[in-house]
Design an enzyme around this catalytic site. Structure first.
Site, PDB file in Angstrom:
ATOM      1  N   ARG A  30      55.400  53.936  30.643  1.00 17.25           N
ATOM      2  CA  ARG A  30      55.320  55.121  31.505  1.00 17.25           C
ATOM      3  C   ARG A  30      54.041  55.903  31.217  1.00 17.25           C
ATOM      4  NH1 ARG A  30      59.932  55.155  34.305  1.00 17.25           N
ATOM      5  NH2 ARG A  30      61.653  54.097  33.245  1.00 17.25           N
ATOM      6  N   ASP A  31      53.406  56.361  32.301  1.00 17.17           N
ATOM      7  CA  ASP A  31      52.201  57.171  32.160  1.00 17.17           C
ATOM      8  C   ASP A  31      52.578  58.489  31.476  1.00 17.17           C
ATOM      9  OD1 ASP A  31      49.243  57.192  33.851  1.00 17.17           O
ATOM     10  OD2 ASP A  31      49.934  59.054  32.929  1.00 17.17           O
ATOM     11  N   ILE A  32      51.721  58.902  30.538  1.00 15.67           N
ATOM     12  CA  ILE A  32      51.990  60.112  29.753  1.00 15.67           C
ATOM     13  C   ILE A  32      51.871  61.370  30.619  1.00 15.67           C
ATOM     14  CG2 ILE A  32      49.629  60.640  28.935  1.00 15.67           C
ATOM     15  CD1 ILE A  32      50.850  60.758  26.088  1.00 15.67           C
ATOM     16  N   VAL A  97      40.556  55.228  31.367  1.00 18.26           N
ATOM     17  CA  VAL A  97      40.819  54.323  30.240  1.00 18.26           C
ATOM     18  C   VAL A  97      40.272  52.943  30.609  1.00 18.26           C
ATOM     19  CG1 VAL A  97      42.556  53.282  28.757  1.00 18.26           C
ATOM     20  CG2 VAL A  97      42.881  55.631  29.566  1.00 18.26           C
ATOM     21  N   HIS A 101      44.218  48.412  34.224  1.00 24.95           N
ATOM     22  CA  HIS A 101      45.643  48.711  34.398  1.00 24.95           C
ATOM     23  C   HIS A 101      45.929  48.962  35.863  1.00 24.95           C
ATOM     24  CE1 HIS A 101      43.330  52.335  33.440  1.00 24.95           C
ATOM     25  NE2 HIS A 101      44.111  52.980  34.308  1.00 24.95           N
TER      26      HIS A 101
HETATM   27  P1  AMP Z   1      42.850  55.756  34.967  1.00 21.39           P
HETATM   28  O1  AMP Z   1      42.320  57.077  35.444  1.00 21.39           O
HETATM   29  O2  AMP Z   1      43.131  54.799  36.083  1.00 21.39           O
HETATM   30  O3  AMP Z   1      41.987  55.155  33.885  1.00 21.39           O
HETATM   31  O4  AMP Z   1      44.266  56.081  34.357  1.00 21.39           O
HETATM   32  C1  AMP Z   1      44.520  56.218  32.997  1.00 21.39           C
HETATM   33  C2  AMP Z   1      45.938  56.706  32.874  1.00 21.39           C
HETATM   34  O5  AMP Z   1      46.359  56.530  31.543  1.00 21.39           O
HETATM   35  C3  AMP Z   1      46.121  58.199  33.216  1.00 21.39           C
HETATM   36  O6  AMP Z   1      47.046  58.312  34.303  1.00 21.39           O
HETATM   37  C4  AMP Z   1      46.669  58.785  31.920  1.00 21.39           C
HETATM   38  O7  AMP Z   1      47.643  59.780  32.142  1.00 21.39           O
HETATM   39  C5  AMP Z   1      47.251  57.562  31.222  1.00 21.39           C
HETATM   40  N1  AMP Z   1      47.320  57.637  29.778  1.00 21.39           N
HETATM   41  C6  AMP Z   1      46.342  57.996  28.925  1.00 21.39           C
HETATM   42  N2  AMP Z   1      46.772  57.926  27.646  1.00 21.39           N
HETATM   43  C7  AMP Z   1      48.057  57.483  27.701  1.00 21.39           C
HETATM   44  C8  AMP Z   1      49.054  57.206  26.739  1.00 21.39           C
HETATM   45  N3  AMP Z   1      48.811  57.364  25.424  1.00 21.39           N
HETATM   46  N4  AMP Z   1      50.264  56.778  27.138  1.00 21.39           N
HETATM   47  C9  AMP Z   1      50.518  56.637  28.468  1.00 21.39           C
HETATM   48  N5  AMP Z   1      49.619  56.878  29.434  1.00 21.39           N
HETATM   49  C10 AMP Z   1      48.406  57.299  29.066  1.00 21.39           C
END
Ligand code: AMP
Length: 115
Positions: A30-32, A97, A101
């Site tokens: 799950r997204d944080i 990130v 994903h």
């Molecule tokens: P993006 O902008 O496509 O790179 O999305 C990166 C996603 O990773 C964002 O929606 C963040 O909320 C999510 N995210 C970052 N760190 C974590 C984490 N430790 N656990 C879960 N989701 C994360």
């Protein structure tokens, strides 16, 4: 070798994550910072930084991500109503990130495709 990200730490279970699915090829958690009632990230178990680095050797794992996305959508009870899969690439795509994903978003009617 691709640079490590926070997702590598999640894969190695060095930091906690709400993992909803994992197998030998992909992991989903799950997204944080959820942007919808269901917001799950599905990642390959090795780091491909962005879509730009995807090559033929990744085809099977990328295809598998879609199989897993469909399974999770069913599991989450959002398959019938529908959902959205998003992959962001680099700065203009809003990628934060650098471990490829797919965002699986659903549980409500989603807004415009591009903000
Ligand atoms: P993006 O902008 O496509 O790179 O999305 C990166 C996603 O990773 C964002 O929606 C963040 O909320 C999510 N995210 C970052 N760190 C974590 C984490 N430790 N656990 C879960 N989701 C994360």
């Amino acid at each position: 070798m691709a640079e490590e990200t926070i997702f590598s730490k999640i894969l190695r279970k060095e930091i906690p994550a709400d993992i909803v699915y994992e197998d030998d090829r992909v992991t989903a958690f799950r997204d944080i910072n959820p942007k919808a009632p269901t917001h799950i990230l599905i990642i390959p178990n090795y780091n491909i930084p962005t879509v730009n680095e995807v090559t033929e050797k990744d085809e099977a794992v990328i295809g598998h991500i879609f199989v897993v996305a469909a399974k999770i959508a069913e599991q989450e009870g959002i398959a019938e109503k529908g959902y959205r899969l998003i992959v962001n690439c680099n700065e203009h795509g809003g990628q934060e990130v650098y471990h490829l994903h797919i965002h699986l978003l659903g549980g409500q009617r989603l807004g415009r495709m591009v903000v």
